[in-house]
Design an enzyme around this catalytic site. Structure first.
Site, PDB file in Angstrom:
ATOM      1  CD  GLU A   1      -4.523   0.500  -3.402  1.00  0.00           C
ATOM      2  OE1 GLU A   1      -5.746   0.562  -3.207  1.00  0.00           O
ATOM      3  OE2 GLU A   1      -3.707   1.271  -2.867  1.00  0.00           O
TER       4      GLU A   1
ATOM      5  CG  ASP B   1      -1.196   3.430   5.935  1.00  0.00           C
ATOM      6  OD1 ASP B   1      -2.229   3.776   5.327  1.00  0.00           O
ATOM      7  OD2 ASP B   1      -0.404   4.240   6.451  1.00  0.00           O
TER       8      ASP B   1
ATOM      9  CG  ASP C   1      -1.804   1.227   1.289  1.00  0.00           C
ATOM     10  OD1 ASP C   1      -2.593   1.407   0.346  1.00  0.00           O
ATOM     11  OD2 ASP C   1      -1.689   2.012   2.254  1.00  0.00           O
TER      12      ASP C   1
END
Length: 395
Positions: A271, A352, A186
């Protein structure tokens, strides 16, 4: 697998070499702009012009009095400029890039590409066409044993530094032994990376560390009269050196991070962020640009391809922060200022770390179930990992 790899080195040209290369840069830019103008004019007539036609035009240009100076430099970089323009139009017609733009004398990158017919490489000494002496290259790292460069690209950055990049086949790049580890990542601003293992990697914020020096250099540049005066050129170069220092440190840090992640993990899940849209946020644009998420992903992907690893990019709309990684409960809202939260199941999450765990979980689903790595709207025939549903079997 034969990997072609570019090795970039700094060199220090003599005055004669610098003058020759500067002329070459100018001629490359001129040919590129002339060819682009010709192809644009043909485009307005709904006609297409290819590389062969522009190459014939280059021959005609050299015979005119106005452009006779094009004969003073090596012809190979000029031909390569036409090939680069052809590639730019190929990407444009393939809807992978915007329409090619004209090169600017002040803003565009100064570079010239030489193929094997335009340089000599013997005993670790590189000599370019139209030059009597080899380049004084600082060989900061050795080339692969027995390497034969196929191209040599000479460039000069805005800070005035000279570089040569040689393209060779690197037999030392081989797939790494298989590993059983997988990690979800992340990205963020307070912490550059948060791993699903719980590790957090601090954001160095290279631009912020040099912001005072950069602001001073920019103020001094703003005071100089506009034009090509010597004082303005010096001030512009001083500002460029600060930018170069920031970019060099950022790139070095990202190389170390991506190399470590690729060596330690077989599968890496990230992502699919739209960074280009995110930097439109005025309050966060500077911090997002300094984090260089797009460059991080690019490095991660090509190194994974080199060493036999897998990089999975999940749907950018996946609610990784709002989803409990323990029980799967999805919260309606999760403001940015909330850094820790407790789920109804009693599990307390670091925002996170929880997001990284969810990213890893859905990424492994992509790998096993074959879900698409992008939203369905942009990948025909594929499904997003967040919308993956079991297929119904006919009775």
């Amino acid at each position: 697998m034969h990997v072609k790899r570019a090795f970039k080195y700094r060199f220090y040209p003599t005055d004669a070499q610098a003058a020759e290369l500067s002329r070459t840069f100018g001629c490359v830019r001129k040919v590129y702009n002339l060819a682009l103008a010709a192809r644009t004019e043909a485009w307005t007539r709904q006609e297409r012009m290819n590389y062969n036609q522009t190459s014939a035009m280059l021959t005609a240009w050299k015979k005119t009095e106005e452009l006779a100076y094009l004969n003073d430099v090596s012809s190979v970089p000029l031909q390569q400029a036409l090939r680069h323009l052809q590639m730019a139009f190929t990407h444009f017609f393939g809807k992978r890039a915007k329409y090619p733009r004209f090169k600017s004398r002040k803003k565009s990158r100064k570079s010239a590409e030489y193929t094997t017919s335009a340089f000599r490489f013997r005993d670790g000494r590189l000599t370019l066409a139209k030059m009597a002496e080899p380049l004084d290259i600082v060989w900061s790292r050795p080339l692969p044993e027995g390497a034969a460069p196929s191209t040599a690209t000479v460039s000069q950055d805005a800070a005035g530094r000279w570089y040569v990049s040689v393209l060779v086949e690197d037999p030392t790049v081989q797939p790494l032994p298989g590993a059983e580890t997988a990690v979800g990542i992340d990205v963020g601003l307070d912490h550059l990376l948060t791993l699903s293992t719980g590790e957090k990697i601090t954001n160095p914020r290279h631009e912020r560390r040099d912001r005072t020096r950069l602001a001073l250099a920019q103020r001094q540049l703003a005071r100089k009269a506009k034009g090509d005066g010597a004082n303005r050129v010096k001030a512009r170069r001083k500002t460029a050196k600060v930018y170069a220092r920031i970019a060099d440190r950022r790139r070095d840090h990202l190389h170390k991070l991506t190399t470590r992640l690729v060596r330690e993990n077989q599968t890496i899940v990230i992502e699919d962020l739209a960074v280009r849209n995110m930097v439109k946020n005025g309050s966060l644009a500077r911090a997002i640009s300094d984090a260089a998420w797009a460059e991080f992903r690019s490095m991660l992907e090509y190194k994974a391809q080199w060493y036999g690893r897998e990089v999975i990019a999940i749907d950018r709309w996946f609610p990784s922060s709002r989803l409990c990684s323990a029980c799967g409960t999805l919260r309606d809202k999760m403001p940015l200022h909330v850094r820790t939260w407790t789920c109804d199941c009693g599990t307390t999450h670091d925002r996170d770390v929880n997001a990284a765990k969810n990213i890893l979980a859905v990424g492994l689903t992509v790998s096993v179930c074959g879900a698409g790595v992008r939203p369905q709207r942009s990948t025909p025939g594929g499904q997003s990992a967040t919308k993956q549903k079991p297929l119904r079997r006919k009775p």
